[in-house]
Write an enzyme that holds these catalytic residues in place. Structure first.
Site, PDB file in Angstrom:
ATOM      1  N   ASP A 464       0.537  -1.075  -0.186  1.00 51.92           N
ATOM      2  CA  ASP A 464       0.282  -0.029   0.072  1.00 51.92           C
ATOM      3  C   ASP A 464       1.084   1.197  -0.468  1.00 51.92           C
ATOM      4  OD1 ASP A 464      -2.144   1.213  -0.034  1.00 51.92           O
ATOM      5  OD2 ASP A 464      -3.188   0.058   1.916  1.00 51.92           O
ATOM      6  N   ASP A 533     -11.198   2.022  -2.938  1.00 51.05           N
ATOM      7  CA  ASP A 533     -11.589   1.276  -1.421  1.00 51.05           C
ATOM      8  C   ASP A 533     -12.502   1.634  -1.723  1.00 51.05           C
ATOM      9  OD1 ASP A 533      -9.377   0.542  -0.653  1.00 51.05           O
ATOM     10  OD2 ASP A 533      -9.147   3.091   0.222  1.00 51.05           O
TER      11      ASP A 533
HETATM   12  C1  GLA Z   1      -6.119   1.925   2.060  1.00 52.52           C
HETATM   13  C2  GLA Z   1      -5.708   0.547   1.110  1.00 52.52           C
HETATM   14  C3  GLA Z   1      -6.947  -0.042   2.175  1.00 52.52           C
HETATM   15  C4  GLA Z   1      -6.686  -0.783   2.837  1.00 52.52           C
HETATM   16  C5  GLA Z   1      -6.836   0.244   4.225  1.00 52.52           C
HETATM   17  C6  GLA Z   1      -5.689  -0.015   5.205  1.00 52.52           C
HETATM   18  O1  GLA Z   1      -6.815   2.610   2.143  1.00 52.52           O
HETATM   19  O2  GLA Z   1      -6.920   0.748  -0.131  1.00 52.52           O
HETATM   20  O3  GLA Z   1      -7.468  -1.472   1.566  1.00 52.52           O
HETATM   21  O4  GLA Z   1      -6.133  -1.727   3.187  1.00 52.52           O
HETATM   22  O5  GLA Z   1      -5.444   0.955   3.117  1.00 52.52           O
HETATM   23  O6  GLA Z   1      -5.272   1.103   6.316  1.00 52.52           O
END
Ligand code: GLA
Length: 722
Positions: A464, A533
């Site tokens: 990420d 997301d």
């Molecule tokens: C990001 C990702 C999510 C999740 C969060 C965790 O926003 O896109 O899918 O993994 O981080 O903090």
């Protein structure tokens, strides 16, 4: 062909301004259907003579008239539009003349040939090499540039495009994709007007959050899925990019693609070479659909890690637990994963940090040790427990970032990008590590590799990156700050190269708070990406439609979650058009929902080869109608899967029959609706019957039989009869 017809033909396909009959040296770069031709003028400059459809007889190239568009315009000379390259020599002279020296073409194999054109300034020891790699069967050309400094002193390169292309058409229609967190890849089409239009990013790490480095450029009139002449282009760069479109006083268009020159002048010492990232493009005379299929095929064969290999279905715990979980609960969730029948359990954020436990997003980032309270037996225990239940196990990491509330920050305050005399600027309570510093790069490498070495069963990583760069300054780069954006990305690639040397095939998902980082520079190291997301399936229809224009289905992670109020069937049917996963509380599912999901997972296992490796035909756009229809057809045209999503449809809205695409008109196909809820029967009049491909592509199917209900969907399997 009469001379007049020939002239019109050349002007149409090659956009050539006729100056005089061609007599000079030509450099021809061709794929199965695309032709890019350069000529070397009497002045030894290189000109783009033609970009378009390949001639039926390539000998016709010799008839192409000369053209005034210099292939790679250098700043400071007589051309006054935006240059592809501009640099300041060591003596302060701000001009560059690029003269042809030589070119070579080599075939690496039957499909790939690479042409390199060497250019040299007659007065200064600066060389530029234009590289064009042609992928014949995919109709893709990859172009990049090398800039070599052999002057005595340092040169300062201010603009350094990967590609410059010229067009002469009546009108130019640009399709771009823009968005924000949770609303990625919104498609927008506009007619270019005279002057400049730029699409760019200055966000550094999460470079693609507002604008994605992809575009379609249609010539003369807007292109649709099956008609129209267009270029589809994308920059393989995980950092700031710029596409510069400029229509000049004679209505010619030049397109410059590359790293964004913004705040990024790059110094080259004697003997140093700068290599730009690649601009990847295709040219279609039959609309956007073909351009996407070309890109997908190229991506699977060359652009994405293990693009021709199957992917893992998974259950992720983020939506179900966020950072609030313990070992026992996680092991309980493994049973949910086995109930669904997926391949892997993915443990998301929240498992690390002890002095500063990661119990929310304010602390712990950077301290990659298992939190002892949540996971007393460590990751290794979870891997073993998962394996005992027949599951693989994967983990979330955000290795480039740090919370100020972390041991890493306490120990290494100089490892962080921040202006020395300004307040720290946070996004999601975090800062970016200074990857330009080799010690930091090493730390990031070891974060990942040590984790994998310690836990040999670890089978998957979600990588990420949850903030962009602001307030940016590298303590390491000192007086070379303008190299920061570029060197950060190059260092990231070096880290990924090192990881891939040790773990060449480990599946890794590229994530950036959703699709903030989606490009082919990164995807050669990653097997898939997290598009958004936002997993509300109505929104996902648009987001996935957007990504499908440039990225193949097996890279687009699509999870069934509890976002949105739609039925489990609608949510699942939407996720199934990409790489299926789940991020949901299975314990909250009704019996019917669970039974449906188990069957859906089995169906997906049967259909996934066609979805992942087949050709995509986008039939009805959600931007045109209140529904979306798309289908995947395998290479043999023996299997196809059709997805139909009714969106926010109106009362008594009428939809026409839908003609299928991509089938073999001679073959007979059985049409069968699948992914039905337990006990439900198909309304499709054609369900279970056999039709010729010709019939299905001519008469089509009525995909809205019976009452039209908003947010409903259909998955139809189409199998050739032997
Ligand atoms: C990001 C990702 C999510 C999740 C969060 C965790 O926003 O896109 O899918 O993994 O981080 O903090």
């Amino acid at each position: 062909m009469s001379k007049l017809v020939l002239f019109i033909y050349l002007a149409f396909f090659c956009g050539g301004t006729v100056l005089k009959a061609q007599s000079n040296k030509q450099i021809i770069i061709a794929t199965k259907n695309v032709n890019l031709v350069f000529t070397v003028g009497a002045n030894n400059r290189v000109y783009q003579a033609c970009l378009g459809k390949r001639f039926l007889n390539q000998a016709d190239n010799s008839l192409i008239p000369n053209n005034k568009h210099e292939a790679y315009i250098a700043g400071g000379m007589e051309d006054l539009l935006q240059p592809a390259i501009r640099l300041i020599h060591s003596d302060g002279n701000p001009s560059l003349e690029l003269r042809y020296v030589s070119h070579t073409t080599k075939n690496s194999d039957e499909n790939i040939s690479e042409t390199n054109i060497l250019l040299q300034d007659p007065k200064y020891s600066v060389q530029v090499i234009l590289h064009y790699q042609a992928f014949s069967s995919e109709d893709i050309i990859k172009s990049w540039t090398e800039i070599k400094n052999d002057e005595k002193g340092e040169i300062n390169v201010e603009n350094y495009a990967s590609s410059m292309l010229h067009f002469e058409a009546k009108d130019y229609w640009l399709t771009q994709f823009h968005g924000d967190w949770a609303s990625e890849m919104k498609m927008q089409e506009s007619k270019l007007t005279s002057g400049v239009k730029e699409i760019d990013s200055k966000l550094g790490t999460r470079a693609d959050m507002y604008q994605t480095p992809v575009f379609f450029l249609a010539l003369n009139k807007p292109a649709d899925e099956t008609t129209g002449e267009l270029l589809a282009g994308t920059l393989a760069w995980t950092g700031n990019f710029q596409f510069h479109f400029e229509i000049d006083e004679r209505n010619a268009l030049q397109v410059i693609s590359g790293i964004n020159p913004y705040a990024s002048a790059y110094k080259l010492k004697k003997g140093e070479t700068f290599t730009t990232p690649a601009f990847i493009f295709t040219y279609s005379t039959t609309g956007k659909g073909q351009a996407s299929r070309n890109l997908h095929q190229w991506a699977r064969n060359y652009g994405v890690l293990d693009g021709n290999k199957p992917r893992l279905t998974l259950l992720n715990n983020w939506e179900a637990t966020h950072v609030n979980f313990n070992e026992k609960e996680l092991v309980g969730l493994f049973d949910d994963a086995t109930k669904l029948g997926v391949d892997l359990f993915l443990l998301d954020d929240g498992w690390f940090g002890n002095k500063y436990p990661r119990d929310n997003d304010k602390a712990g980032l950077g301290d990659w040790q298992e939190n002892k309270a949540k996971l007393p037996n460590g990751i290794g225990y979870l891997v073993k427990q998962a394996e005992a239940k027949g599951l693989k196990f994967g983990i979330w990491l955000e290795p480039e970032m740090v919370n100020p509330k972390s041991e890493l920050y306490e120990q290494h305050p100089d490892w962080i990008l921040k202006l020395p005399n300004r307040d720290e600027n946070y996004q999601r309570n975090q800062l970016v590590l200074d990857l330009t510093n080799p010690k930091v790069a090493d730390y990031v490498y070891h974060t990942v590799v040590d984790m994998l070495t310690k836990n040999p069963g670890l089978a998957y990583i979600k990588w990420d990156c949850n903030r962009s760069m602001s307030n940016t300054w590298s303590p390491y780069l000192k007086d070379r700050q303008s190299a920061l954006f570029v060197d950060y990305t190059l260092s990231l690639y070096k880290i990924l190269d090192r990881i891939r040397q040790k773990y060449p095939h480990l599946p890794i998902m590229l994530c950036s708070g959703g699709g903030g980082r989606t490009d082919y520079g990164a995807l050669k190291y990653f097997t898939e990406f997290w598009p958004s997301d936002d997993t509300d399936p109505l929104e996902r229809v648009y987001i996935q439609w957007g990504y499908s224009n440039f990225f193949p289905a097996l890279t687009i992670s699509s999870h069934v979650t509890s976002w949105g109020k739609q039925s489990i069937k609608f949510r699942t049917d939407v996720a199934m058009m990409g790489k299926l996963g789940y991020d949901i509380k299975v314990s909250k599912m009704t019996d019917d929902e669970l039974q449906f999901s188990k069957q859906a997972d089995k169906n997906y296992n049967r259909l996934s080869n066609t979805i992942w490796f087949g050709d995509l035909y986008r039939i009805i756009s959600p931007y045109d109608e209140n529904r979306m229809v798309a289908m995947y057809v395998n290479a043999e045209k023996s299997k196809a899967v059709l997805f139909n999503y009714n969106l926010n449809t109106r009362y008594k809205e009428v939809f026409n029959r839908v003609r299928l695409q991509g089938l073999d008109s001679q073959k007979k196909y059985k049409v069968e609706e699948t992914n039905l809820m337990p006990g439900a029967k198909s309304n499709l009049a054609e369900n279970g019957r056999v039709f010729s491909g010709d019939y299905l592509m001519t008469m089509g199917l009525n995909l809205t039989p019976g009452k039209l209900i908003p947010l409903t969907s259909m998955v139809i399997e189409i199998n050739a009869e032997n």
